[in-house]
Motif scaffolding. Structure first.
Motif, mmCIF file in Angstrom:
data_model
loop_
_atom_site.group_PDB
_atom_site.id
_atom_site.type_symbol
_atom_site.label_atom_id
_atom_site.label_comp_id
_atom_site.label_asym_id
_atom_site.label_seq_id
_atom_site.Cartn_x
_atom_site.Cartn_y
_atom_site.Cartn_z
ATOM 1 N N PRO A 292 0.811 -0.984 0.047
ATOM 2 C CA PRO A 292 -0.001 0.057 -0.543
ATOM 3 C C PRO A 292 0.691 1.281 0.067
ATOM 4 N N LYS B 123 0.990 5.734 0.185
ATOM 5 C CA LYS B 123 -0.244 7.005 -0.082
ATOM 6 C C LYS B 123 -0.058 7.800 -0.747
ATOM 7 N N TYR C 99 -11.782 -1.811 -3.366
ATOM 8 C CA TYR C 99 -11.392 -0.811 -2.697
ATOM 9 C C TYR C 99 -11.986 -1.819 -1.588
ATOM 10 N N TRP D 153 -4.305 0.368 10.241
ATOM 11 C CA TRP D 153 -3.342 -0.869 9.588
ATOM 12 C C TRP D 153 -2.784 -1.700 10.793
ATOM 13 N N LEU E 177 -5.801 -3.746 6.184
ATOM 14 C CA LEU E 177 -6.875 -2.616 6.710
ATOM 15 C C LEU E 177 -7.703 -2.924 7.913
ATOM 16 N N LEU F 203 -10.082 6.057 6.244
ATOM 17 C CA LEU F 203 -9.199 5.537 5.096
ATOM 18 C C LEU F 203 -9.744 5.105 4.204
ATOM 19 N N ALA G 147 -8.555 3.289 0.966
ATOM 20 C CA ALA G 147 -7.615 2.456 -0.270
ATOM 21 C C ALA G 147 -8.247 0.942 -0.987
ATOM 22 N N TRP G 148 -7.586 1.381 -2.693
ATOM 23 C CA TRP G 148 -7.896 1.418 -3.879
ATOM 24 C C TRP G 148 -7.314 0.670 -4.269
ATOM 25 N N TRP H 178 -3.403 4.354 -1.004
ATOM 26 C CA TRP H 178 -4.885 4.735 -0.041
ATOM 27 C C TRP H 178 -4.485 6.000 0.411
#
Length: 243
Positions: A22, A24, A42, A48, A63, A72, A74-75, A84
């Motif tokens: 992951p 950012k 997603y 985390w 996650l 948060l 994330a994808w 994320w």
């Protein structure tokens, strides 16, 4: 050849783990990817599942989610990479009432949820880490560990360290680096027979406690090195577990 095969397996697992780690991204980039349809999966969460230290072997941060969706987000993109963002950090967002705000952690999360609904991506909710990739990487780790344990228990006695020295070093050193050190330093199963060691020689051989201490020392030093490289090169090249 077997040692080379193990090193290649380690390199494959390390490369896959690095690629899918992951990373950012900004809130604006998240909305741009959603708007462009560049989201194959997603996931919402609030933290985390990691303490921020290097992992003994391979694997990505998980996650964790609570009652509300966010903050948060994330994808995963079509190239298999995972990103994320913290939806609490945004410049401006307009809520339209297309989703229930009570289900989300704040207006930033609501803005992305609206984009997901508008783009027809709601059905892509799920784990962002590809299950097949995770299974493959975990399988490689098990193979490497099984070979090490099999040779360590049933193979010839190590030349440059005791069995306990290698067990603790390989078990505690992060990212399986202890295994690589074992392969290059002790050269298991493909070395000429060593002469019998004298009592004085055995006293000088590496002991289990030393292996444990070296493993912990390697964890600290590699953590500091990764932090320095992360500051210098950024998340793109040196992604770190996020706490």
């Amino acid at each position: 050849m077997l040692r080379l095969a193990l090193v290649l397996l380690w390199l494959l697992a390390a490369a896959v783990s690095w690629w899918t780690a992951p990373r950012k991204q900004s809130y604006e980039q998240a909305r741009a990817d959603v708007a462009a349809g560049h989201v194959t999966a997603y996931q919402w969460g609030d933290s985390w599942a990691t303490d921020g230290s290097p992992r003994p072997w391979f694997g990505a941060s998980d996650l964790r989610a609570s009652s509300t969706l966010g903050p948060l987000f994330a994808w995963r993109t079509p190239d298999g990479r995972v990103y994320w963002t913290d939806t609490g950090n945004f410049d401006q967002v307009t809520t339209t009432g297309a989703v229930d705000p009570a289900s989300y952690s704040g207006p930033g999360a609501v803005g992305i949820a609206q984009d997901l609904r508008a783009g027809g991506l709601v059905h892509r909710a799920g784990e962002v880490q590809p299950s097949g990739v995770a299974v493959a990487v975990a399988g490689i780790g098990l193979v490497l560990a099984a070979v090490f344990l099999g040779v360590g228990v049933a193979g010839p006695a190590p030349v440059l360290g005791t069995r306990w020295f290698w067990f603790w070093l390989v078990s505690t050193a992060p990212y399986g680096l202890g295994l690589l050190f074992w392969l290059f330093r002790d050269r298991p199963w493909s070395r000429p027979a060593a002469p019998a060691a004298t009592p004085g020689d055995r006293e000088l051989r590496d002991r289990g406690l030393l292996g444990l201490c070296l493993g912990f020392l390697a964890t600290i030093l590699i953590s500091l090195l990764l932090l320095a490289l992360h500051e210098a090169l950024g998340d793109r090249w040196v992604p770190l577990p996020h706490g």
